[in-house]
Design a protein around this motif. Structure first.
Motif, PDB file in Angstrom:
ATOM      1  N   VAL A  40       0.729  -1.209   0.165  1.00  7.99           N
ATOM      2  CA  VAL A  40      -0.163   0.136  -0.004  1.00  7.99           C
ATOM      3  C   VAL A  40       0.735   1.219  -0.028  1.00  7.99           C
ATOM      4  O   VAL A  40       0.428   2.344  -0.234  1.00  7.99           O
ATOM      5  N   LEU A  41       2.256   1.230  -0.075  1.00  7.41           N
ATOM      6  CA  LEU A  41       2.923   2.254   0.462  1.00  7.41           C
ATOM      7  C   LEU A  41       3.376   2.956  -1.129  1.00  7.41           C
ATOM      8  O   LEU A  41       3.626   2.191  -1.836  1.00  7.41           O
ATOM      9  N   ALA A  42       3.105   4.195  -1.111  1.00  4.36           N
ATOM     10  CA  ALA A  42       3.431   4.936  -2.452  1.00  4.36           C
ATOM     11  C   ALA A  42       4.712   4.883  -2.577  1.00  4.36           C
ATOM     12  O   ALA A  42       5.709   4.849  -1.778  1.00  4.36           O
ATOM     13  N   GLU A  43       5.248   5.299  -3.927  1.00  6.48           N
ATOM     14  CA  GLU A  43       6.585   5.488  -4.247  1.00  6.48           C
ATOM     15  C   GLU A  43       7.268   6.402  -3.271  1.00  6.48           C
ATOM     16  O   GLU A  43       6.765   7.526  -3.347  1.00  6.48           O
ATOM     17  N   GLY A  44       8.357   6.025  -2.846  1.00  3.91           N
ATOM     18  CA  GLY A  44       9.152   6.992  -1.792  1.00  3.91           C
ATOM     19  C   GLY A  44       8.514   7.176  -0.334  1.00  3.91           C
ATOM     20  O   GLY A  44       8.926   7.772   0.305  1.00  3.91           O
ATOM     21  N   GLY A  45       7.643   6.423  -0.259  1.00  2.00           N
ATOM     22  CA  GLY A  45       6.946   6.243   0.966  1.00  2.00           C
ATOM     23  C   GLY A  45       7.642   5.733   2.183  1.00  2.00           C
ATOM     24  O   GLY A  45       8.574   4.967   1.872  1.00  2.00           O
TER      25      GLY A  45
END
Ligand code: NAP
Length: 312
Positions: A233-238
């Motif tokens: 579920v983590l966005a890119e760069g999260g």
């Protein structure tokens, strides 16, 4: 020192709640830079029964017999040498973990390093003061580690527990959007705290993606065993951080182990006294029934905080 002995909950060997005994032990004497606190409330945390089970022996030295308990609220009763900051009679709270496990807070008296002590603001109840320290400081540190700030969208795994309810509120106070996992019966409570609730287990990733199609900026894991879902579920760069998964660093995240911090605790306590932050008390137990409190905590279903009521 006026008193030589006190009542305390003690265990002589590692095991379960049946090891806990209430008995007369020597009262602790404050050393340099320490105060002695007459305990009114002592918060219960899952770590207390994990320590009892021997689960933290690789992390921190232990000296048996052990008085469990790391959270305290009470009144300063004696000063060690070199403590100009506080006076006998001051009302205080503390996350009172030392560098080894031996003398805890499920007792009539406990000694604490003055740097770990916060003054109790007026308007803060004794129950909330006893329940806040470890969970509140943990919530702040794990939000820091995951970089939660104004405009972030954060997923909180385990949003309805002792740490979770505080993490949700503190993330909202930072200006973040919060998605939180809890059983269905806890969803109304999460909504009231300002979070968007989702159920944990199968379907979690889809549910979070439905709310945040681009993924979330941060994930805060308060339960463990959810790394795959976190990464999904983590966005890119999260960024992600966990208080329950020691391997978080191997997956690009951070593992957090909360440290005592008197000044930061004092700020948190003031926020509770000011009504910005709610400490939900899920149950109160007498010193003679710490075993009952541990059994409740071990059930994994506690919504909010449990406290030991040591004295009025
Ligand atoms: N590393 C550190 O510094 C640190 C500090 C504090 C705590 N901890 C650890 O962090 C964990 C949480 O502490 P806590 O004090 O918040 O515990 P707690 O109050 O006992 O947490 C109970 C909550 O966990 C929720 N829960 C159980 N399984 C879940 C799952 N699979 N997904 C989502 N929620 C789940 C339950 O939610 P429902 O009722 O909604 O099912 C319940 O509300 C414990 O393992 C504790 O030892 C670590």
């Amino acid at each position: 020192m006026s008193e030589q002995t006190m009542q305390a909950v003690v265990y002589d060997e590692f095991g379960g709640p049946e090891q806990l005994v209430l008995r007369e032990v020597a009262a602790p004497t404050p050393g340099p830079g320490e105060v002695r606190i007459r305990v009114k409330r002592a918060g219960v945390n899952p770590v207390d029964w994990k320590v009892l089970g021997g689960g933290l022996r690789g992390l921190i030295p232990h000296v048996l017999p052990i008085v469990p308990g790391w959270d305290v609220a009470g009144v300063v009763d004696a000063l060690g040498p070199d403590v100009p900051e506080l006076a006998v009679g001051d009302e205080v709270l503390s996350y009172a973990r030392k560098d080894w496990v031996q003398q805890g807070t499920f007792a009539e008296l406990v000694t604490v390093r003055v740097v770990d002590v916060a003054r109790k603001p007026e308007g803060l109840s004794w129950d909330a003061a006893g329940a806040l320290p470890l969970a509140g400081l943990t919530a702040e540190r794990v939000l820091d580690a995951a970089g939660v700030s104004l405009g972030s969208t954060v997923l909180v795994h385990g949003a309805s527990g002792g740490v979770g309810t505080l993490a949700v509120q503190l993330a909202r106070l930072r200006g973040a959007r919060v998605i939180g996992t809890a059983s269905l019966s806890g969803h109304d409570r999460l909504r009231a705290l300002g979070a968007e609730p989702v159920a944990y287990g199968d379907g979690l990733v889809d549910a979070v993606r439905a709310l945040a199609p681009e993924g979330v900026d941060a994930v805060v894991d308060l339960v463990g065993g959810v790394m795959q879902q976190t990464l999904a579920v983590l966005a890119e760069g999260g960024r992600h951080a966990s208080i329950a998964d020691h391997a978080a660093g191997e997956h690009g995240g951070r593992w957090v182990w909360v440290r005592p911090d008197g000044p930061r605790l004092e700020t948190l306590a003031q926020r509770v006294a000011d009504g910005e932050l709610d400490v939900e008390i899920a149950g109160s137990f007498p010193l003679a029934d710490v075993a009952g409190a541990f059994a409740q905590s071990m059930s994994g279903t506690t919504r909010g905080k449990l406290v030991i009521h040591v004295a009025d």
